[in-house]
Motif scaffolding. Structure first.
Motif, PDB file in Angstrom:
ATOM      1  N   LEU A  23       9.483  40.264  34.531  1.00 44.21           N
ATOM      2  CA  LEU A  23       9.957  40.069  35.904  1.00 44.21           C
ATOM      3  C   LEU A  23       9.103  39.083  36.698  1.00 44.21           C
ATOM      4  O   LEU A  23       9.539  38.597  37.743  1.00 44.21           O
ATOM      5  N   VAL A  29      14.317  36.450  40.378  1.00 46.96           N
ATOM      6  CA  VAL A  29      14.892  37.319  39.347  1.00 46.96           C
ATOM      7  C   VAL A  29      16.288  37.773  39.762  1.00 46.96           C
ATOM      8  O   VAL A  29      16.535  38.066  40.933  1.00 46.96           O
ATOM      9  N   ALA A  34      18.229  42.770  36.144  1.00 39.47           N
ATOM     10  CA  ALA A  34      16.968  43.499  35.973  1.00 39.47           C
ATOM     11  C   ALA A  34      17.226  45.000  35.926  1.00 39.47           C
ATOM     12  O   ALA A  34      16.583  45.734  35.164  1.00 39.47           O
TER      13      ALA A  34
END
Length: 242
Positions: A23, A29, A34
């Motif tokens: 990350l 991101v 995620a």
């Protein structure tokens, strides 16, 4: 879960830290991906724990191959280009090398490369979540964990591994990381603690009973490494954009 089963806590610990590294530096991101990655990891790590002793003993059946398929599907959804294909080859080569080392009975080296393989998965995870800045943290993590695995093997009393192997590995790693960090020099602060540990590894442990304590100390230092890497790399990227 069988209460008599001994969990491979080190595998899960390394897996969680590897996810954090994927990350970094948290600036660009894809949050949805995620979050999607979390259940994938929750499946992958127990499968790795289940397969590890089977791979080491070379007792893999067709059912074992089937449970390996879901984590591999992740590769299909990666945003590929010519350079990123090379990145994905890194964990793939490490995985195949691990299997080859176990097959040829080089168990110690299989353990070392296998540990490095788990750390290298941060590359795949970083690509999956569309993190454009994943590469440097992933390489830091991979080289740190690889030399750390050598360090642990050296410290084990019954392992015939010279400390110079640890030292040479880290010197080479330092040279590569310094070159990669020319635009992010503040990130090199992360390397101070492991440099003192790997360049001056000390004597071997006197008893196998000390291995557990070595692992506990190592876990704390792994967390420190990731924390420092997070802070320094994030700051370096912010300064570059100012």
């Amino acid at each position: 879960m069988n209460r008599g089963k001994v969990r491979n806590h080190a595998l899960y610990f390394l897996g969680v830290l590897t996810y954090v590294v994927a990350l970094l530096p948290f600036l660009s991101v894809n949050l949805v991906k995620a979050l999607v990655l979390i259940p994938i990891i929750a499946y992958t790590l127990p499968i790795m724990e289940y397969l590890q002793p089977k791979i080491m003993s070379l007792k893999i059946g067709y059912k074992d191959i089937l449970v390996m398929i879901p984590p591999i599907i992740l590769y299909i959804f990666l945003p590929y280009n010519e350079i990123r294909i090379v990145y994905v080859l890194i964990p793939l080569v490490l995985m195949l090398l691990t299997l080859a080392l176990y097959l040829t009975k080089y168990t110690m080296w299989g353990n070392v490369i296998g540990t490095a393989f788990e750390a290298s998965i941060s590359i795949v995870w970083g690509l999956f979540i569309n993190n454009p800045l994943f590469l440097i943290p992933s390489i830091y993590w991979l080289l740190y964990i690889f030399t750390g695995a050598l360090y642990v093997e050296y410290k084990i009393p019954y392992r015939k591994l010279d400390k110079r192997v640890v030292q040479i590995s880290w010197v080479i790693s330092l040279a590569l990381l310094i070159v990669l960090s020319l635009k992010n020099p503040i990130t090199l602060i992360t390397l101070i603690e492991p440099s003192t540990r790997y360049l001056i590894p000390g004597e071997k442990l006197k008893s196998p009973k000390e291995i557990r304590e070595l692992g506990k100390r190592g876990s704390k230092k792994d967390i420190l490494f990731v924390v420092l890497l997070t802070i320094t790399y994030t700051l370096s990227r912010i300064f570059l954009t100012i």
